[in-house]
Write a protein that holds these residues in place. Structure first.
Motif, PDB file in Angstrom:
ATOM      1  N   ILE A   2     -15.366  12.641  55.145  1.00  0.00           N
ATOM      2  CA  ILE A   2     -14.880  11.365  54.632  1.00  0.00           C
ATOM      3  C   ILE A   2     -15.522  11.055  53.293  1.00  0.00           C
ATOM      4  O   ILE A   2     -16.721  11.284  53.100  1.00  0.00           O
ATOM      5  CB  ILE A   2     -15.201  10.223  55.627  1.00  0.00           C
ATOM      6  N   ALA A   3     -14.703  10.542  52.363  1.00  0.00           N
ATOM      7  CA  ALA A   3     -15.216  10.087  51.069  1.00  0.00           C
ATOM      8  C   ALA A   3     -14.705   8.671  50.817  1.00  0.00           C
ATOM      9  O   ALA A   3     -13.502   8.418  50.901  1.00  0.00           O
ATOM     10  CB  ALA A   3     -14.768  11.015  49.952  1.00  0.00           C
ATOM     11  N   ASP A   4     -15.621   7.755  50.527  1.00  0.00           N
ATOM     12  CA  ASP A   4     -15.246   6.390  50.181  1.00  0.00           C
ATOM     13  C   ASP A   4     -15.161   6.257  48.669  1.00  0.00           C
ATOM     14  O   ASP A   4     -16.064   6.688  47.931  1.00  0.00           O
ATOM     15  CB  ASP A   4     -16.280   5.404  50.731  1.00  0.00           C
ATOM     16  N   LEU A   5     -14.053   5.628  48.208  1.00  0.00           N
ATOM     17  CA  LEU A   5     -13.811   5.491  46.769  1.00  0.00           C
ATOM     18  C   LEU A   5     -13.521   4.030  46.442  1.00  0.00           C
ATOM     19  O   LEU A   5     -12.363   3.606  46.378  1.00  0.00           O
ATOM     20  CB  LEU A   5     -12.624   6.364  46.349  1.00  0.00           C
ATOM     21  N   PRO A   6     -14.536   3.214  46.217  1.00  0.00           N
ATOM     22  CA  PRO A   6     -14.297   1.816  45.854  1.00  0.00           C
ATOM     23  C   PRO A   6     -13.785   1.706  44.415  1.00  0.00           C
ATOM     24  O   PRO A   6     -14.184   2.482  43.533  1.00  0.00           O
ATOM     25  CB  PRO A   6     -15.675   1.179  46.007  1.00  0.00           C
ATOM     26  N   ASP A   7     -12.879   0.748  44.201  1.00  0.00           N
ATOM     27  CA  ASP A   7     -12.344   0.455  42.864  1.00  0.00           C
ATOM     28  C   ASP A   7     -11.960   1.738  42.131  1.00  0.00           C
ATOM     29  O   ASP A   7     -12.514   2.065  41.081  1.00  0.00           O
ATOM     30  CB  ASP A   7     -13.375  -0.324  42.044  1.00  0.00           C
ATOM     31  N   CYS A   8     -10.977   2.437  42.669  1.00  0.00           N
ATOM     32  CA  CYS A   8     -10.621   3.766  42.159  1.00  0.00           C
ATOM     33  C   CYS A   8      -9.200   3.791  41.612  1.00  0.00           C
ATOM     34  O   CYS A   8      -8.485   2.791  41.621  1.00  0.00           O
ATOM     35  CB  CYS A   8     -10.782   4.796  43.272  1.00  0.00           C
ATOM     36  N   THR A   9      -8.781   4.963  41.159  1.00  0.00           N
ATOM     37  CA  THR A   9      -7.413   5.207  40.722  1.00  0.00           C
ATOM     38  C   THR A   9      -6.822   6.321  41.584  1.00  0.00           C
ATOM     39  O   THR A   9      -7.534   7.009  42.318  1.00  0.00           O
ATOM     40  CB  THR A   9      -7.374   5.644  39.248  1.00  0.00           C
ATOM     41  N   ALA A  78     -10.232   3.031  48.329  1.00  0.00           N
ATOM     42  CA  ALA A  78      -9.660   4.110  49.134  1.00  0.00           C
ATOM     43  C   ALA A  78     -10.725   4.799  49.962  1.00  0.00           C
ATOM     44  O   ALA A  78     -11.920   4.806  49.613  1.00  0.00           O
ATOM     45  CB  ALA A  78      -8.950   5.131  48.251  1.00  0.00           C
ATOM     46  N   GLN A  79     -10.270   5.359  51.053  1.00  0.00           N
ATOM     47  CA  GLN A  79     -11.095   6.254  51.858  1.00  0.00           C
ATOM     48  C   GLN A  79     -10.277   7.509  52.121  1.00  0.00           C
ATOM     49  O   GLN A  79      -9.143   7.435  52.608  1.00  0.00           O
ATOM     50  CB  GLN A  79     -11.494   5.603  53.177  1.00  0.00           C
ATOM     51  N   VAL A  80     -10.833   8.665  51.816  1.00  0.00           N
ATOM     52  CA  VAL A  80     -10.142   9.943  51.978  1.00  0.00           C
ATOM     53  C   VAL A  80     -10.775  10.692  53.137  1.00  0.00           C
ATOM     54  O   VAL A  80     -11.997  10.854  53.193  1.00  0.00           O
ATOM     55  CB  VAL A  80     -10.225  10.786  50.690  1.00  0.00           C
ATOM     56  N   ARG A  81      -9.927  11.150  54.066  1.00  0.00           N
ATOM     57  CA  ARG A  81     -10.415  11.905  55.227  1.00  0.00           C
ATOM     58  C   ARG A  81      -9.696  13.246  55.285  1.00  0.00           C
ATOM     59  O   ARG A  81      -8.465  13.305  55.187  1.00  0.00           O
ATOM     60  CB  ARG A  81     -10.160  11.143  56.525  1.00  0.00           C
TER      61      ARG A  81
END
Length: 308
Positions: A2-9, A78-81
């Motif tokens: 899992i990767a957390d991506l706050p305030d992303c594009t 976003a959160q990418v799994r």
């Protein structure tokens, strides 16, 4: 992983997908579609879990769009799994805020898998005009679930009034097993016409309305729709013929049903109410336009003409 991506594009999200696939050794060759889930914060966790479970049968890239407040500054979190944390799929949960929350289609376009089907799912009744929405215009198949609406039967009427080819609803997929058992029973001797149909279901059961309409269209006979207690789903179907009735009945609060036919011993069948993940998986088996559902939806009056 899992990767957390706050305030992303969306570019950040694409890079994270590539990086995580490289780290866990996941590939996209087996992905058969992009599944877009459009939901709100209250239903997000349950919807994401159901989509991930369904992806075990239908490997997908899942893009979950969670609508945040439109009164704040535009932002995308976003959160990418990838790998075990996403079932057998790639899963991206995106929370949009501010003006961005009104442009869901623009958010997902850069993340669609190339040369694959696009399916959109609204875990609830969805927007009034699904096909005309920014996400619906991207999808060849658009799935709703009116059973989660405050008034499921009214929501089903909205779906009928605003139907476009490619629309479907999980209330319909929950009738699949019922329709199969009834069709099998009618394929056996004696081959008689059905004189009338009685469908009993919960007072809030859209599935009961749909199966009643389907039987009315297919059998071209009077249909009576009887209301039972709210929340119990589809309860029974009775097909009256000259030699005697065919009755398929599910006992309240159980997953067991009994099929009764003239001259035969009653036969028990497992007939559980499908979970959200199971109903979604059933819908994902059919990526073409469902003409049978369309006809049932357009003839809901057959289910209501003799309602008690």
């Amino acid at each position: 992983m899992i990767a957390d991506l706050p305030d992303c594009t969306t570019r950040d999200i694409s890079k994270a997908l590539v990086r995580l696939r490289s780290q866990v050794g996941a590939v996209t060759l087996g992905r058969v579609m992009t599944l877009i889930v459009v939901t709100d914060e209250d239903n997000a966790d349950a919807a994401v879990d159901a989509a991930a479970e369904a992806s075990r049968e239908h490997p997908s890239r899942i893009l979950a769009l969670v609508r945040g407040s439109g009164r704040t500054a535009s932002r995308l979190d976003a959160q990418v799994r990838v790998g075990g944390d996403a079932g057998v799929s790639e899963l991206v949960v995106m929370r949009s805020f501010g003006e961005l929350a009104s442009h869901a289609g623009s958010v997902v376009i850069p993340l669609l898998l190339p040369d694959s089907a696009v399916v959109a799912w609204w875990p609830g009744e969805g927007e009034k005009d699904l096909a005309g929405s920014s996400v619906g215009m991207l999808a060849g198949r658009r799935i709703t679930d009116v059973s989660l609406a405050p008034d499921p039967r009214r929501a089903l009427r909205v779906r009928a009034d605003n139907y476009s080819p490619g629309d479907t609803d999980m209330a319909w997929s929950r009738t699949t097993r019922w329709r199969a058992l009834l069709a099998t029973a009618l394929d056996q001797m004696p081959f008689e016409s059905v004189q009338s149909v009685t469908v009993k279901g919960a007072s809030d059961s859209a599935s009961a309305d749909l199966i009643a309409a389907w039987l009315g269209v297919r059998l071209r006979c009077p249909v009576e729709r009887i209301d039972g207690p709210a929340g119990v789903g589809l309860m029974s179907v009775r097909l009256d013929r000259a030699s005697g009735p065919i009755v398929l009945e599910r006992a309240a609060d159980t997953s067991q049903a009994t099929l009764t036919q003239p001259g035969q011993q009653p036969r028990p069948f497992p007939l559980p109410r499908p979970t959200t993940a199971q109903a979604l998986s059933e819908e994902l088996r059919h990526l073409d336009k469902d003409e049978v559902y369309r006809r049932a939806l357009k003839h809901l009056d057959l289910a209501g003409a003799a309602r008690k």
